[in-house]
Design a protein around this motif. Structure first.
Motif, PDB file in Angstrom:
ATOM      1  N   ARG A  16       0.841  -1.195   0.000  1.00 31.58           N
ATOM      2  CA  ARG A  16       0.000   0.000   0.000  1.00 31.58           C
ATOM      3  C   ARG A  16       0.873   1.241   0.000  1.00 31.58           C
ATOM      4  O   ARG A  16       1.811   1.324   0.775  1.00 31.58           O
ATOM      5  N   ARG A  70      -5.271   0.096  -2.852  1.00 29.47           N
ATOM      6  CA  ARG A  70      -6.297  -0.188  -1.857  1.00 29.47           C
ATOM      7  C   ARG A  70      -7.437  -0.957  -2.486  1.00 29.47           C
ATOM      8  O   ARG A  70      -7.948  -1.893  -1.914  1.00 29.47           O
ATOM      9  N   PRO A  99      -7.747 -10.584  -2.099  1.00 29.81           N
ATOM     10  CA  PRO A  99      -8.587 -10.272  -0.945  1.00 29.81           C
ATOM     11  C   PRO A  99      -8.667  -8.767  -0.718  1.00 29.81           C
ATOM     12  O   PRO A  99      -7.701  -8.042  -0.933  1.00 29.81           O
ATOM     13  N   PRO A 125      -8.634  -5.392   1.317  1.00 28.82           N
ATOM     14  CA  PRO A 125      -7.863  -5.043   2.508  1.00 28.82           C
ATOM     15  C   PRO A 125      -8.771  -4.868   3.722  1.00 28.82           C
ATOM     16  O   PRO A 125      -9.943  -4.528   3.591  1.00 28.82           O
ATOM     17  N   GLU A 126      -8.228  -5.152   4.872  1.00 34.02           N
ATOM     18  CA  GLU A 126      -8.973  -4.931   6.103  1.00 34.02           C
ATOM     19  C   GLU A 126      -9.175  -3.429   6.284  1.00 34.02           C
ATOM     20  O   GLU A 126      -8.301  -2.636   5.928  1.00 34.02           O
ATOM     21  N   PRO A 127     -10.309  -3.023   6.845  1.00 36.46           N
ATOM     22  CA  PRO A 127     -10.484  -1.589   7.097  1.00 36.46           C
ATOM     23  C   PRO A 127      -9.463  -1.122   8.129  1.00 36.46           C
ATOM     24  O   PRO A 127      -9.064  -1.895   9.013  1.00 36.46           O
ATOM     25  N   PRO A 128      -8.998   0.105   8.011  1.00 34.10           N
ATOM     26  CA  PRO A 128      -7.996   0.585   8.958  1.00 34.10           C
ATOM     27  C   PRO A 128      -8.565   0.650  10.374  1.00 34.10           C
ATOM     28  O   PRO A 128      -9.748   0.914  10.571  1.00 34.10           O
ATOM     29  N   GLU A 129      -7.702   0.380  11.341  1.00 28.14           N
ATOM     30  CA  GLU A 129      -8.101   0.410  12.738  1.00 28.14           C
ATOM     31  C   GLU A 129      -7.245   1.408  13.503  1.00 28.14           C
ATOM     32  O   GLU A 129      -6.088   1.636  13.166  1.00 28.14           O
ATOM     33  N   THR A 133      -7.858  -1.510  18.074  1.00 28.48           N
ATOM     34  CA  THR A 133      -7.109  -2.673  18.514  1.00 28.48           C
ATOM     35  C   THR A 133      -5.983  -2.207  19.426  1.00 28.48           C
ATOM     36  O   THR A 133      -5.699  -1.018  19.515  1.00 28.48           O
ATOM     37  N   ALA A 149     -21.670  -4.290   9.752  1.00 30.41           N
ATOM     38  CA  ALA A 149     -20.752  -5.408   9.523  1.00 30.41           C
ATOM     39  C   ALA A 149     -21.505  -6.706   9.278  1.00 30.41           C
ATOM     40  O   ALA A 149     -21.049  -7.580   8.551  1.00 30.41           O
TER      41      ALA A 149
END
Length: 188
Positions: A57, A63, A70, A72-76, A109, A171
């Motif tokens: 990235r 993105r 797959p 990308p996971e959403p930013p945390e 997280t 979600a």
């Protein structure tokens, strides 16, 4: 080929110039910390937002990958364990990040490798749009003209219960009422 050509032709005096004179002069007159005198957004301890780097990235690029890869996971929001405990946030909780210029909300997280006082949240995403936390006219590096994207003073707290419930429903693929897909927006 002789590898000394870099030293002889590119490097002045055979040395790397890692810092131009104008940068060294600015550092000599800088306050003890880069954020001294910067207003803090609130909270009982100053936190600093730092944009982390991610694999495969570059800012907002790479993105939206083509099919077959797959998503990308959403930013945390990532906090040090001590800060998360002090702020009442557990892994998976929704968090609100506030600066002097704006507010964003995202899942959170906890990381054991982070220094207390550090908040990680990558920029370059539409949601959460970390750029909402900075001001492109008021907080600009005088040497480069770039807005500050690192060491941004922020406060972090739990998202309101209604925001957390809406995020859980979204979600799960349910609309605001929790009983099925969201209704399409009205037009006209």
């Amino acid at each position: 080929r002789d590898s000394r050509w870099v030293h002889e032709r590119v490097l002045p005096g055979g040395r790397w110039r890692l810092a131009p004179t104008v940068l060294l002069d600015a550092l000599a007159t800088a306050p003890p910390t880069a954020t001294a005198g910067v207003p803090h957004a609130g909270g009982d301890a100053p936190l600093r937002l730092v944009p982390p780097r991610g694999m495969r990235r570059m800012n907002s690029q790479l993105r939206d990958l083509p099919q077959g890869r797959p998503a990308p996971e959403p930013p945390e929001v990532v906090l040090a364990a001590a800060d998360a405990e002090r702020l009442g946030l557990a892994p998976g909780d929704r968090a609100v990040v506030t600066s002097a210029h704006g507010v964003v909300e995202a899942g959170g997280t906890v990381a054991t490798h982070l220094r207390p006082g550090t908040v990680l949240l990558p920029h370059g995403f539409a949601d959460p749009n970390v750029e909402a936390l900075v001001h492109t006219d008021l907080d600009v590096d005088p040497l480069t003209g770039m807005p500050r994207l690192g060491a941004v003073p922020v406060s972090v707290g739990p998202a309101p219960v209604a925001v957390r419930a809406a995020a859980v429903r979204a979600a799960a693929g349910r609309g605001p009422g929790g009983a099925g897909p969201a209704a399409p927006p009205r037009t006209g």
